[in-house]
Design a protein around this motif. Structure first.
Motif, PDB file in Angstrom:
ATOM      1  N   LEU A 155       7.289  36.028  74.157  1.00  0.00           N
ATOM      2  CA  LEU A 155       8.573  36.620  73.792  1.00  0.00           C
ATOM      3  C   LEU A 155       9.574  36.233  74.862  1.00  0.00           C
ATOM      4  CD1 LEU A 155      10.442  38.529  72.187  1.00  0.00           C
ATOM      5  CD2 LEU A 155       9.525  40.408  73.566  1.00  0.00           C
ATOM      6  N   TYR A 156      10.628  35.533  74.464  1.00  0.00           N
ATOM      7  CA  TYR A 156      11.712  35.188  75.377  1.00  0.00           C
ATOM      8  C   TYR A 156      12.940  35.947  74.904  1.00  0.00           C
ATOM      9  CZ  TYR A 156       8.649  31.625  77.221  1.00  0.00           C
ATOM     10  OH  TYR A 156       7.589  30.983  77.799  1.00  0.00           O
ATOM     11  N   ALA A 157      13.188  37.082  75.544  1.00  0.00           N
ATOM     12  CA  ALA A 157      14.303  37.962  75.208  1.00  0.00           C
ATOM     13  C   ALA A 157      15.266  37.945  76.386  1.00  0.00           C
ATOM     14  CB  ALA A 157      13.800  39.378  74.922  1.00  0.00           C
ATOM     15  N   GLY A 158      16.285  37.111  76.291  1.00  0.00           N
ATOM     16  CA  GLY A 158      17.200  36.895  77.409  1.00  0.00           C
ATOM     17  C   GLY A 158      18.560  37.521  77.166  1.00  0.00           C
TER      18      GLY A 158
ATOM     19  N   PRO B  18      23.284  42.999  76.263  1.00  0.00           N
ATOM     20  CA  PRO B  18      21.841  43.234  76.308  1.00  0.00           C
ATOM     21  C   PRO B  18      21.227  43.074  74.919  1.00  0.00           C
ATOM     22  CG  PRO B  18      22.998  45.313  76.304  1.00  0.00           C
ATOM     23  CD  PRO B  18      24.051  44.236  76.427  1.00  0.00           C
ATOM     24  N   ILE B  19      19.939  42.843  74.895  1.00  0.00           N
ATOM     25  CA  ILE B  19      19.183  42.875  73.643  1.00  0.00           C
ATOM     26  C   ILE B  19      18.787  44.325  73.423  1.00  0.00           C
ATOM     27  CG2 ILE B  19      17.021  42.163  72.543  1.00  0.00           C
ATOM     28  CD1 ILE B  19      17.352  39.522  74.228  1.00  0.00           C
ATOM     29  N   ILE B  20      19.012  44.830  72.212  1.00  0.00           N
ATOM     30  CA  ILE B  20      18.745  46.238  71.922  1.00  0.00           C
ATOM     31  C   ILE B  20      17.617  46.353  70.901  1.00  0.00           C
ATOM     32  CG2 ILE B  20      19.677  48.390  70.976  1.00  0.00           C
ATOM     33  CD1 ILE B  20      22.453  47.399  71.945  1.00  0.00           C
TER      34      ILE B  20
ATOM     35  N   GLN C 288      13.968  32.033  66.122  1.00  0.00           N
ATOM     36  CA  GLN C 288      15.151  32.296  66.919  1.00  0.00           C
ATOM     37  C   GLN C 288      15.915  33.451  66.272  1.00  0.00           C
ATOM     38  OE1 GLN C 288      15.924  30.327  69.628  1.00  0.00           O
ATOM     39  NE2 GLN C 288      17.894  31.185  70.115  1.00  0.00           N
ATOM     40  N   TRP C 289      16.011  34.582  66.966  1.00  0.00           N
ATOM     41  CA  TRP C 289      16.780  35.713  66.479  1.00  0.00           C
ATOM     42  C   TRP C 289      18.125  35.714  67.197  1.00  0.00           C
ATOM     43  CZ3 TRP C 289      12.777  40.311  66.302  1.00  0.00           C
ATOM     44  CH2 TRP C 289      11.818  40.021  65.330  1.00  0.00           C
ATOM     45  N   THR C 290      19.185  35.824  66.428  1.00  0.00           N
ATOM     46  CA  THR C 290      20.535  35.664  66.960  1.00  0.00           C
ATOM     47  C   THR C 290      21.355  36.940  66.791  1.00  0.00           C
ATOM     48  OG1 THR C 290      21.321  34.815  64.847  1.00  0.00           O
ATOM     49  CG2 THR C 290      20.486  33.190  66.430  1.00  0.00           C
ATOM     50  N   PRO C 291      22.418  37.094  67.587  1.00  0.00           N
ATOM     51  CA  PRO C 291      23.215  38.324  67.538  1.00  0.00           C
ATOM     52  C   PRO C 291      24.024  38.502  66.260  1.00  0.00           C
ATOM     53  CG  PRO C 291      24.200  36.765  69.071  1.00  0.00           C
ATOM     54  CD  PRO C 291      22.884  36.187  68.631  1.00  0.00           C
ATOM     55  N   GLY C 292      24.111  37.515  65.405  1.00  0.00           N
ATOM     56  CA  GLY C 292      24.845  37.662  64.156  1.00  0.00           C
ATOM     57  C   GLY C 292      24.082  38.445  63.100  1.00  0.00           C
ATOM     58  N   ASN C 293      22.833  38.780  63.378  1.00  0.00           N
ATOM     59  CA  ASN C 293      21.976  39.488  62.428  1.00  0.00           C
ATOM     60  C   ASN C 293      21.406  40.735  63.079  1.00  0.00           C
ATOM     61  OD1 ASN C 293      21.949  37.363  60.338  1.00  0.00           O
ATOM     62  ND2 ASN C 293      20.891  36.194  61.917  1.00  0.00           N
ATOM     63  N   ILE C 294      21.006  41.702  62.246  1.00  0.00           N
ATOM     64  CA  ILE C 294      20.205  42.834  62.708  1.00  0.00           C
ATOM     65  C   ILE C 294      18.831  42.639  62.099  1.00  0.00           C
ATOM     66  CG2 ILE C 294      19.861  45.324  62.603  1.00  0.00           C
ATOM     67  CD1 ILE C 294      22.891  45.650  62.620  1.00  0.00           C
ATOM     68  N   TYR C 295      17.805  42.640  62.942  1.00  0.00           N
ATOM     69  CA  TYR C 295      16.439  42.382  62.491  1.00  0.00           C
ATOM     70  C   TYR C 295      15.703  43.707  62.360  1.00  0.00           C
ATOM     71  CZ  TYR C 295      17.745  37.673  63.604  1.00  0.00           C
ATOM     72  OH  TYR C 295      18.405  36.475  63.630  1.00  0.00           O
TER      73      TYR C 295
ATOM     74  N   ALA D  43      20.860  36.825  73.576  1.00  0.00           N
ATOM     75  CA  ALA D  43      21.630  37.943  74.128  1.00  0.00           C
ATOM     76  C   ALA D  43      22.488  38.579  73.039  1.00  0.00           C
ATOM     77  CB  ALA D  43      22.514  37.452  75.273  1.00  0.00           C
ATOM     78  N   GLY D  44      22.537  39.918  73.028  1.00  0.00           N
ATOM     79  CA  GLY D  44      23.365  40.649  72.085  1.00  0.00           C
ATOM     80  C   GLY D  44      22.706  40.949  70.752  1.00  0.00           C
ATOM     81  N   THR D  45      21.463  40.519  70.573  1.00  0.00           N
ATOM     82  CA  THR D  45      20.765  40.742  69.307  1.00  0.00           C
ATOM     83  C   THR D  45      20.276  42.190  69.220  1.00  0.00           C
ATOM     84  OG1 THR D  45      20.080  38.431  69.255  1.00  0.00           O
ATOM     85  CG2 THR D  45      18.844  39.945  67.868  1.00  0.00           C
ATOM     86  N   VAL D  46      20.309  42.752  68.007  1.00  0.00           N
ATOM     87  CA  VAL D  46      19.826  44.105  67.746  1.00  0.00           C
ATOM     88  C   VAL D  46      18.605  44.021  66.841  1.00  0.00           C
ATOM     89  CG1 VAL D  46      20.368  46.353  66.722  1.00  0.00           C
ATOM     90  CG2 VAL D  46      22.130  45.099  67.999  1.00  0.00           C
ATOM     91  N   ILE D  47      17.531  44.707  67.269  1.00  0.00           N
ATOM     92  CA  ILE D  47      16.287  44.762  66.503  1.00  0.00           C
ATOM     93  C   ILE D  47      15.987  46.227  66.243  1.00  0.00           C
ATOM     94  CG2 ILE D  47      13.823  44.200  66.469  1.00  0.00           C
ATOM     95  CD1 ILE D  47      15.949  42.448  68.993  1.00  0.00           C
TER      96      ILE D  47
END
Length: 177
Positions: free
Chosen positions: A53-56, A62-64, A1-8, A26-30
């Motif tokens: 991949l479930y990128a919602g 948006p997911i960036i 689970q990748w969350t918007p509080g982190n940059i991956y 939503a809102g996660t940056v990769i």
């Protein structure tokens, strides 16, 4: 689970392997980081056959996916026309293909292809960069409100990931907005 509080950060090519699921909120940056030039050194996310991949993302969040040198808090810090700074996102599915340039893949039943410009990489018995099969209803997951920026790094001469690349992705996959 990748969350918007982190940059991956994707260091080179990162794989979502068969039977694995990656959820991105939503809102996660990769950010893609190239470990070197060409091949699997190029920062990218590859969803292998059977992976999901479930990128919602949402319109407001948006997911960036972008390059590691892009400060997403500063508009146009790397220029809106900068491309090829990292690879991109690749979905490889299990649908039927009518032919393959790969000689072994074309002779196989079912036919398969290897992603252009990359080796036929096998890890623990899984061919990570192949696509094709017999399941036209195959699902690689969901991409909704996803922004893919500054992709297109060369994998080999005249071969690149063009932001989002799809190989034999089935009709069970959802790509919206």
């Amino acid at each position: 689970q990748w969350t918007p509080g982190n940059i991956y950060q994707l260091n080179g090519m990162v794989f979502v392997r068969s039977n694995a699921v990656l959820n991105i909120e939503a809102g996660t940056v990769i950010k893609g980081h190239n470990l070197g030039t060409f091949s699997t050194n190029v920062g990218s996310l590859v969803v292998c056959r059977g992976g999901k991949l479930y990128a919602g993302g949402t319109p407001q969040n948006p997911i960036i996916f972008t390059a590691d040198v892009d400060d997403t808090n500063l508009p146009d810090d790397v220029g809106i026309y900068q491309r090829g700074l990292w690879g991109g996102v690749v979905l490889l599915g299990r649908t039927t293909i009518n032919g393959a340039l790969d000689v072994s893949g074309n002779a196989a039943t079912p036919k398969y292809e290897v992603y252009e410009g990359l080796p036929d990489l096998t890890v623990d018995g899984e061919a990570l960069l192949r696509f094709g099969g017999t399941d036209d209803n195959d699902s690689s997951g969901v991409l909704r409100y996803v922004s893919i920026r500054h992709g297109g790094a060369l994998l080999a001469t005249d071969k690149e990931i063009n932001g989002l690349s799809l190989g034999a992705v089935g009709r069970g996959t959802t790509i919206e907005f």
